[in-house]
Scaffold this motif. Structure first.
Motif, short mmCIF file in Angstrom:
data_model
loop_
_atom_site.label_atom_id
_atom_site.label_comp_id
_atom_site.label_asym_id
_atom_site.label_seq_id
_atom_site.Cartn_x
_atom_site.Cartn_y
_atom_site.Cartn_z
N GLN A 15 -0.31 42.48 39.86
CA GLN A 15 0.84 41.41 39.63
C GLN A 15 0.26 40.05 39.83
O GLN A 15 -0.49 39.83 40.90
CB GLN A 15 2.03 41.88 40.39
CG GLN A 15 2.59 43.20 40.10
CD GLN A 15 3.94 43.44 41.09
OE1 GLN A 15 4.30 42.64 41.84
NE2 GLN A 15 4.48 44.67 40.68
N TYR A 48 1.61 36.19 40.99
CA TYR A 48 2.80 35.29 41.45
C TYR A 48 2.58 33.94 41.66
O TYR A 48 1.27 33.74 41.74
CB TYR A 48 3.20 35.97 42.85
CG TYR A 48 3.93 37.21 42.88
CD1 TYR A 48 3.41 38.33 42.82
CD2 TYR A 48 5.27 37.19 43.06
CE1 TYR A 48 3.67 39.52 42.90
CE2 TYR A 48 6.02 38.69 43.09
CZ TYR A 48 5.14 39.82 43.12
OH TYR A 48 5.73 40.76 43.13
N PRO A 65 6.88 32.81 46.64
CA PRO A 65 6.27 33.42 45.65
C PRO A 65 7.28 33.87 44.41
O PRO A 65 8.50 34.49 44.87
CB PRO A 65 5.48 34.62 46.17
CG PRO A 65 5.33 33.96 47.53
CD PRO A 65 6.73 33.28 47.96
N PHE A 125 7.57 35.95 40.84
CA PHE A 125 6.85 36.95 39.97
C PHE A 125 6.47 36.26 38.66
O PHE A 125 7.32 35.76 37.91
CB PHE A 125 7.62 38.14 39.79
CG PHE A 125 7.09 39.34 38.94
CD1 PHE A 125 7.56 39.29 37.44
CD2 PHE A 125 6.10 40.08 39.23
CE1 PHE A 125 7.19 40.23 36.88
CE2 PHE A 125 5.63 41.08 38.44
CZ PHE A 125 6.21 41.24 36.99
N GLN A 156 3.19 41.78 35.41
CA GLN A 156 2.43 42.78 35.79
C GLN A 156 1.71 43.43 34.58
O GLN A 156 1.97 43.40 33.49
CB GLN A 156 3.43 43.84 36.27
CG GLN A 156 2.83 45.21 36.65
CD GLN A 156 3.78 46.00 37.39
OE1 GLN A 156 3.97 46.15 38.70
NE2 GLN A 156 4.48 47.01 36.66
N PHE A 210 -1.24 33.71 43.50
CA PHE A 210 -1.30 34.89 44.00
C PHE A 210 -1.77 36.07 42.91
O PHE A 210 -0.69 36.33 42.08
CB PHE A 210 -0.57 35.41 44.88
CG PHE A 210 -0.57 34.23 46.35
CD1 PHE A 210 0.59 33.62 46.24
CD2 PHE A 210 -1.31 34.37 47.33
CE1 PHE A 210 0.67 32.47 47.17
CE2 PHE A 210 -1.31 33.51 48.38
CZ PHE A 210 -0.22 32.72 48.43
N GLU A 270 1.17 54.64 46.14
CA GLU A 270 2.99 54.45 45.88
C GLU A 270 3.27 55.41 47.22
O GLU A 270 2.61 56.41 47.42
CB GLU A 270 3.54 55.02 44.67
CG GLU A 270 3.22 53.96 43.56
CD GLU A 270 4.21 54.43 42.53
OE1 GLU A 270 3.95 53.78 41.44
OE2 GLU A 270 5.20 55.09 42.69
N GLN A 303 6.57 50.63 46.52
CA GLN A 303 5.13 50.27 46.09
C GLN A 303 4.43 49.19 46.97
O GLN A 303 5.04 47.94 46.75
CB GLN A 303 5.29 49.92 44.67
CG GLN A 303 3.74 50.08 44.08
CD GLN A 303 3.85 50.07 42.52
OE1 GLN A 303 4.12 48.84 42.03
NE2 GLN A 303 3.18 50.78 41.84
N LYS A 304 3.62 49.54 48.03
CA LYS A 304 3.05 48.44 48.65
C LYS A 304 2.25 47.65 47.73
O LYS A 304 1.39 48.09 46.71
CB LYS A 304 2.39 48.93 49.50
CG LYS A 304 3.06 49.59 50.81
CD LYS A 304 2.04 50.43 51.91
CE LYS A 304 1.09 49.56 52.42
NZ LYS A 304 0.10 50.13 53.47
N LEU A 305 2.09 46.31 48.19
CA LEU A 305 1.14 45.36 47.32
C LEU A 305 0.33 44.73 48.42
O LEU A 305 0.73 44.65 49.44
CB LEU A 305 1.99 44.25 46.92
CG LEU A 305 2.91 44.49 45.48
CD1 LEU A 305 3.68 43.21 45.06
CD2 LEU A 305 2.12 45.01 44.60
N PHE A 363 -2.00 41.41 48.64
CA PHE A 363 -2.09 40.13 48.28
C PHE A 363 -3.49 39.71 48.27
O PHE A 363 -4.07 39.84 49.12
CB PHE A 363 -1.01 39.24 48.61
CG PHE A 363 0.34 39.35 47.97
CD1 PHE A 363 1.13 40.40 48.54
CD2 PHE A 363 0.68 38.36 47.03
CE1 PHE A 363 2.35 40.45 48.16
CE2 PHE A 363 1.95 38.65 46.75
CZ PHE A 363 2.83 39.56 47.13
N GLY A 364 -3.86 38.89 47.13
CA GLY A 364 -4.99 38.06 47.29
C GLY A 364 -4.92 36.92 48.11
O GLY A 364 -3.76 36.47 48.54
#
Lengths: 114, 115
Positions: free
Chosen positions: A33, A35, A43, A45, A48, A88, A95, A100-102, A104-105
Motif C-alpha cells: 500500500q 500512503y 497518513p 491511503f 493498494q 510511505f 495476516e 493485517q499488519k503493515l 512501513f517504509g
C-alpha cells in the motif's frame, strides 16, 4: 522481522519535474500500500497493489508492483506544489486473525520549489 | 466517512508519569493499531487489536501496554514515561476479516513530549 527499505529519504524538485520513490523488500510481499502524509497531517491511503507486475494510475501518479513482488515504486509526473508531503509504502507480510499488519517504509519526504 | 479521533494533539509529561493516549473510531472497525512515528524511521507498530479484549504485540511493544474494553476505543498506556518515548503517536483502524482491501484510516496523531 520483515523490513521494507524506502529510498530516497528526501527529494527536492522544481515544480514541474518528475519524482519517484522506491520500496524494496528481501522477501515476497502479499501486497503493498502507499500512503501520503501532508506536513502536519496524518497518513492517508492512496492505493493498494496486489498482483505481480501490477501498474495503477491516479492522474499524475503511477504505482508499480514488481514482477517478483519484492519491490514497488511511486512516480509523480510534473509535480505540483500540492504534491508536497511524505510518501510511505507499507507492506503486508502476513495476516494474523484477520488483522493485517503493515510494515512501513521509512518514507520519502518530497519538497517542491515553485 | 471513517472518523478516528485521538484524545490530545499535544501532550507534555514528566519522566516517570503514567500516560494514557486514547483513540476512538466511529465506523465499527474490528482492527485498531497504535504506531509511533519518528523522523527517518517511518511508522513502527507498537500494539494492535483485532477484537474487543484482544491484543497483540507489534514490533516495539516494550514500555507500552494497551487496553480495548469496547470495540470503538483503543487505549495506549505508558506505564512510566521516559524521554525516549517522546514521539508522534498515531492510531489507525481497518475493517477486519481476511479481505484483500483493507486500507488503514489514521487519527490526527498525538505529539507526546516527555521531559
Amino acid at each position: 522481522g520483515q523490513q521494507v527499505m524506502q529510498i530516497p529519504q528526501y527529494q527536492h524538485v522544481q515544480e514541474g519535474e518528475d519524482f519517484t520513490t522506491y520500496c524494496n523488500s528481501s522477501t515476497t510481499l502479499s501486497n503493498i500500500q502507499w500512503y501520503k502524509q501532508r506536513p502536519g497531517g496524518h497518513p492517508v491511503f492512496l492505493i493498494q497493489l496486489v498482483k505481480s507486475g501490477e501498474v495503477k494510475k491516479q492522474k499524475r501518479l503511477t504505482f508499480q508492483f514488481g514482477e517478483a513482488k519484492k519491490n514497488s515504486s511511486l512516480h509523480i509526473t510534473a509535480t505540483q506544489t500540492t504534491d508536497v508531503g511524505t510518501y510511505f509504502c507499507a507492506a503486508s507480510p502476513e495476516e494474523i486473525q484477520g488483522a493485517q499488519k503493515l510494515v512501513f517504509g521509512q518514507g520519502t519526504r518530497l519538497t517542491i520549489n515553485p | 466517512d471513517v472518523k478516528v479521533t485521538q484524545s490530545s494533539r499535544y501532550l507534555v509529561k514528566r519522566t516517570g508519569e503514567k500516560v494514557f493516549l486514547e483513540c476512538v473510531q466511529d465506523m465499527d472497525h474490528e482492527n485498531m493499531f497504535w504506531y509511533r512515528q519518528d523522523p527517518g524511521l517511518g511508522l513502527r507498530l507498537i500494539y494492535f487489536s483485532y477484537d474487543v479484549k484482544m491484543k497483540e504485540k507489534g514490533d516495539i511493544p516494550e514500555g507500552y501496554s494497551v487496553s480495548r474494553e469496547k470495540k470503538e476505543r483503543f487505549s495506549l498506556i505508558l506505564e512510566s514515561a521516559s524521554t525516549n518515548q517522546t514521539s508522534m503517536y498515531l492510531c489507525a483502524t481497518t475493517i477486519g476479516g481476511m479481505r484483500s482491501y483493507n486500507e488503514q484510516f489514521f487519527g490526527p496523531g498525538t505529539r507526546l513530549t516527555v521531559l
